[in-house]
Design a protein around this motif. Structure first.
Motif, PDB file in Angstrom:
ATOM      1  N   ILE A 103     -11.099  45.856  -7.946  1.00 24.33           N
ATOM      2  CA  ILE A 103     -10.543  44.528  -8.227  1.00 24.33           C
ATOM      3  C   ILE A 103     -10.735  44.271  -9.720  1.00 24.33           C
ATOM      4  O   ILE A 103     -11.777  43.795 -10.169  1.00 24.33           O
ATOM      5  CB  ILE A 103     -11.228  43.444  -7.372  1.00 24.33           C
ATOM      6  CG1 ILE A 103     -11.076  43.770  -5.886  1.00 24.33           C
ATOM      7  CG2 ILE A 103     -10.641  42.060  -7.673  1.00 24.33           C
ATOM      8  CD1 ILE A 103     -11.821  42.824  -4.963  1.00 24.33           C
ATOM      9  N   THR A 104      -9.719  44.601 -10.502  1.00 23.16           N
ATOM     10  CA  THR A 104      -9.849  44.623 -11.962  1.00 23.16           C
ATOM     11  C   THR A 104      -8.898  43.683 -12.686  1.00 23.16           C
ATOM     12  O   THR A 104      -8.924  43.600 -13.914  1.00 23.16           O
ATOM     13  CB  THR A 104      -9.606  46.050 -12.479  1.00 23.16           C
ATOM     14  OG1 THR A 104      -8.319  46.500 -12.018  1.00 23.16           O
ATOM     15  CG2 THR A 104     -10.690  46.999 -11.952  1.00 23.16           C
ATOM     16  N   ARG A 105      -8.026  42.990 -11.953  1.00 21.36           N
ATOM     17  CA  ARG A 105      -7.100  42.060 -12.600  1.00 21.36           C
ATOM     18  C   ARG A 105      -6.770  40.933 -11.638  1.00 21.36           C
ATOM     19  O   ARG A 105      -7.012  41.026 -10.437  1.00 21.36           O
ATOM     20  CB  ARG A 105      -5.817  42.772 -13.039  1.00 21.36           C
ATOM     21  CG  ARG A 105      -5.102  43.515 -11.919  1.00 21.36           C
ATOM     22  CD  ARG A 105      -3.900  44.293 -12.441  1.00 21.36           C
ATOM     23  NE  ARG A 105      -3.313  45.152 -11.419  1.00 21.36           N
ATOM     24  CZ  ARG A 105      -2.475  44.744 -10.476  1.00 21.36           C
ATOM     25  NH1 ARG A 105      -2.090  43.467 -10.446  1.00 21.36           N
ATOM     26  NH2 ARG A 105      -1.983  45.605  -9.602  1.00 21.36           N
ATOM     27  N   MET A 106      -6.218  39.881 -12.171  1.00 22.05           N
ATOM     28  CA  MET A 106      -5.894  38.721 -11.357  1.00 22.05           C
ATOM     29  C   MET A 106      -4.597  38.955 -10.588  1.00 22.05           C
ATOM     30  O   MET A 106      -3.683  39.638 -11.057  1.00 22.05           O
ATOM     31  CB  MET A 106      -5.749  37.474 -12.239  1.00 22.05           C
ATOM     32  CG  MET A 106      -6.992  37.167 -13.080  1.00 22.05           C
ATOM     33  SD  MET A 106      -8.487  36.972 -12.095  1.00 22.05           S
ATOM     34  CE  MET A 106      -8.083  35.444 -11.213  1.00 22.05           C
ATOM     35  N   GLY A 107      -4.552  38.395  -9.390  1.00 23.81           N
ATOM     36  CA  GLY A 107      -3.321  38.406  -8.606  1.00 23.81           C
ATOM     37  C   GLY A 107      -3.001  39.737  -7.956  1.00 23.81           C
ATOM     38  O   GLY A 107      -1.826  40.046  -7.734  1.00 23.81           O
ATOM     39  N   MET A 108      -3.990  40.532  -7.603  1.00 22.64           N
ATOM     40  CA  MET A 108      -3.732  41.802  -6.935  1.00 22.64           C
ATOM     41  C   MET A 108      -3.335  41.537  -5.481  1.00 22.64           C
ATOM     42  O   MET A 108      -4.016  40.814  -4.763  1.00 22.64           O
ATOM     43  CB  MET A 108      -4.971  42.696  -7.000  1.00 22.64           C
ATOM     44  CG  MET A 108      -5.398  43.026  -8.421  1.00 22.64           C
ATOM     45  SD  MET A 108      -6.851  44.137  -8.494  1.00 22.64           S
ATOM     46  CE  MET A 108      -6.107  45.678  -7.919  1.00 22.64           C
ATOM     47  N   ASP A 109      -2.234  42.124  -5.051  1.00 26.59           N
ATOM     48  CA  ASP A 109      -1.713  41.874  -3.706  1.00 26.59           C
ATOM     49  C   ASP A 109      -2.537  42.620  -2.663  1.00 26.59           C
ATOM     50  O   ASP A 109      -2.797  43.825  -2.796  1.00 26.59           O
ATOM     51  CB  ASP A 109      -0.255  42.299  -3.620  1.00 26.59           C
ATOM     52  CG  ASP A 109       0.336  42.031  -2.251  1.00 26.59           C
ATOM     53  OD1 ASP A 109       0.489  40.842  -1.887  1.00 26.59           O
ATOM     54  OD2 ASP A 109       0.620  43.013  -1.526  1.00 26.59           O
ATOM     55  N   ALA A 110      -2.925  41.911  -1.614  1.00 25.66           N
ATOM     56  CA  ALA A 110      -3.792  42.494  -0.589  1.00 25.66           C
ATOM     57  C   ALA A 110      -3.129  43.648   0.136  1.00 25.66           C
ATOM     58  O   ALA A 110      -3.798  44.609   0.528  1.00 25.66           O
ATOM     59  CB  ALA A 110      -4.210  41.413   0.412  1.00 25.66           C
ATOM     60  N   ALA A 111      -1.814  43.585   0.327  1.00 27.18           N
ATOM     61  CA  ALA A 111      -1.118  44.587   1.134  1.00 27.18           C
ATOM     62  C   ALA A 111      -0.718  45.829   0.344  1.00 27.18           C
ATOM     63  O   ALA A 111      -0.681  46.926   0.899  1.00 27.18           O
ATOM     64  CB  ALA A 111       0.126  43.969   1.769  1.00 27.18           C
ATOM     65  N   SER A 112      -0.439  45.699  -0.947  1.00 25.24           N
ATOM     66  CA  SER A 112       0.172  46.811  -1.683  1.00 25.24           C
ATOM     67  C   SER A 112      -0.730  47.507  -2.692  1.00 25.24           C
ATOM     68  O   SER A 112      -0.385  48.583  -3.186  1.00 25.24           O
ATOM     69  CB  SER A 112       1.428  46.311  -2.410  1.00 25.24           C
ATOM     70  OG  SER A 112       1.083  45.314  -3.369  1.00 25.24           O
ATOM     71  N   THR A 113      -1.891  46.927  -3.019  1.00 24.31           N
ATOM     72  CA  THR A 113      -2.711  47.509  -4.084  1.00 24.31           C
ATOM     73  C   THR A 113      -3.817  48.429  -3.567  1.00 24.31           C
ATOM     74  O   THR A 113      -4.467  49.107  -4.365  1.00 24.31           O
ATOM     75  CB  THR A 113      -3.359  46.399  -4.928  1.00 24.31           C
ATOM     76  OG1 THR A 113      -4.129  45.551  -4.062  1.00 24.31           O
ATOM     77  CG2 THR A 113      -2.299  45.583  -5.655  1.00 24.31           C
TER      78      THR A 113
END
Length: 417
Positions: A157-167
């Protein structure tokens, strides 16, 4: 909450990544003198006989070498649901905040380091497992009759707004035992009434899950287990919903079951049954254990709840399971058919309601509770702040020390007596 050394006496919109963040100033307090007075007035702190720390706990010297924790950590203000829970990675100096449909990662100064968005279900309480360095949280999709433990790889978790389903930063494990109790047709009419409290359905009043924590096996077996607490619907007309229900799982082999989060097609990969199922009679509450926390300092288990409404019970907001006592097989009172289960004991301290035999306290902790395993806790504070598109949800971790005093056992600040 994790694998730290041991000795307490004692809900959904998609997050908008571009939403303005409103800082909340940390509260910095030192209250050694106040704590001394409080303890002199009757608060106690002791090691619970027979309580065991997790076998993999680090030595006390390792904890003393960790960086000092601030009196307050700001979790920010977000277009999200309200604060649900928190977790701390002390070695890396980061906190995780659950905001119902958003996970936020910050450093100890409250600077956002990353976030995970896109949850349409209910993300609840969190805990951190030092063995694998991952964050575990409860995740509900009641309409789909699906209940999971969400597992976050915090290092990714290294940036804001990472999508739960695709990252790929979050995987999930399905909890079939919860589904069985949530969907139970208790009146035998052949119809499951769904997500409502106004029904005889839902075994034990199960509304899903919320509180999670790592701690030792409640039956005394060796090893560190994940404990998951049921949500319990508030219903004063039934008698089978007066227990808190705790499930325990050995997660060491869960990678076999873990699947990516696919909300449009919920999976059922997970364990068929828990490694233990336990009951604590507290009286009915509103949505069960919101935050569950094992305290390695004393070996006890804290359960922070929203108050219930049954007049036969005191409806405290904090209950403590006595970690020095093993479960006893006994009758689950109030069930429609005779049933027996593994019964846990409440710590016989704090406020006492003689008519029901229930002990407890009146305190915060429903929005976040993290034991630091040295008598101190981070207690979550939820609120709102103005935003351009409407109110934003705020969260803050505030340092407290356990005193055991009544009615509120927590004293704000970081004093060490």
């Amino acid at each position: 909450m994790r694998t730290r050394p041991g000795r307490l006496t004692d809900r959904r919109k998609q997050h908008a990544p571009s939403a303005a963040r409103v800082p909340v100033l940390p509260a910095a307090v030192s209250v050694a003198a106040a704590l001394a007075l409080a303890l002199a007035a009757g608060g106690t702190e002791r090691a619970v006989p027979g309580a065991t720390a997790p076998a993999s706990a680090a030595p006390a010297s390792a904890v003393r070498s960790l960086p000092a924790l601030p009196a307050s950590v700001d979790g920010g203000a977000w277009a999200s649901g309200h604060l649900q829970g928190m977790a701390v990675d002390r070695r890396k100096g980061v906190l995780y905040f659950s905001f119902t449909n958003l996970l936020v990662k910050t450093d100890l100064r409250g600077t956002p380091l990353g976030s995970v968005t896109g949850f349409t279900g209910h993300l609840g309480d969190l805990d951190f497992d030092e063995r694998d360095g991952r964050v575990y949280g409860s995740l509900e999709y009641k309409a789909a009759k699906a209940f999971y433990i969400a597992v976050f790889d915090g290092d990714r978790i290294t940036r804001m707004g990472m999508d739960a389903a695709s990252t790929g930063v979050v995987s999930t494990v399905h909890l079939q035992e919860v589904v069985k109790d949530y969907t139970a047709d208790m009146n035998g009419d052949g119809v499951f009434d769904g997500d409502t409290a106004d029904t005889p359905d839902h075994r034990y009043g199960c509304s899903g899950i919320d509180g999670v924590t790592f701690g030792p096996a409640l039956d005394g077996r060796p090893g560190l287990l994940l404990t998951v607490a049921y949500g319990i619907y508030a219903n004063t007309a039934r008698e089978d919903n007066d227990h808190q229900v705790l499930l325990q799982y050995d997660v060491r082999h869960w990678r076999t079951y873990e699947r990516p989060l696919t909300e449009r097609d919920p999976h059922t990969s997970g364990t068929a049954a828990p490694d233990g199922k336990y009951f604590v009679r507290t009286g009915n509450t509103t949505y069960g254990v919101q935050n569950l926390e094992y305290d390695g300092h004393t070996g006890n288990w804290l359960m922070a709840v929203y108050k219930g409404r049954k007049p036969a019970f005191p409806s405290y907001s904090l209950f403590v399971v006595d970690g020095s006592k093993r479960p006893v097989r006994g009758e689950l009172r109030g069930q429609p058919r005779p049933e027996r289960g593994q019964l846990l004991s409440l710590l016989p301290q704090g406020l006492h309601h003689p008519e029901s035999g229930v002990y407890g306290w009146e305190s915060a902790g429903q929005y976040g509770l993290v034991a630091l395993d040295d008598g101190r806790f981070y207690v979550g504070a939820a609120g709102t702040a103005p935003g351009d598109g409407g109110p934003l949800q705020t969260g803050r971790a505030a340092l407290h020390r356990w005193t055991g005093l009544t009615p509120d056992p927590f004293l704000a600040g970081d004093a060490v007596p």
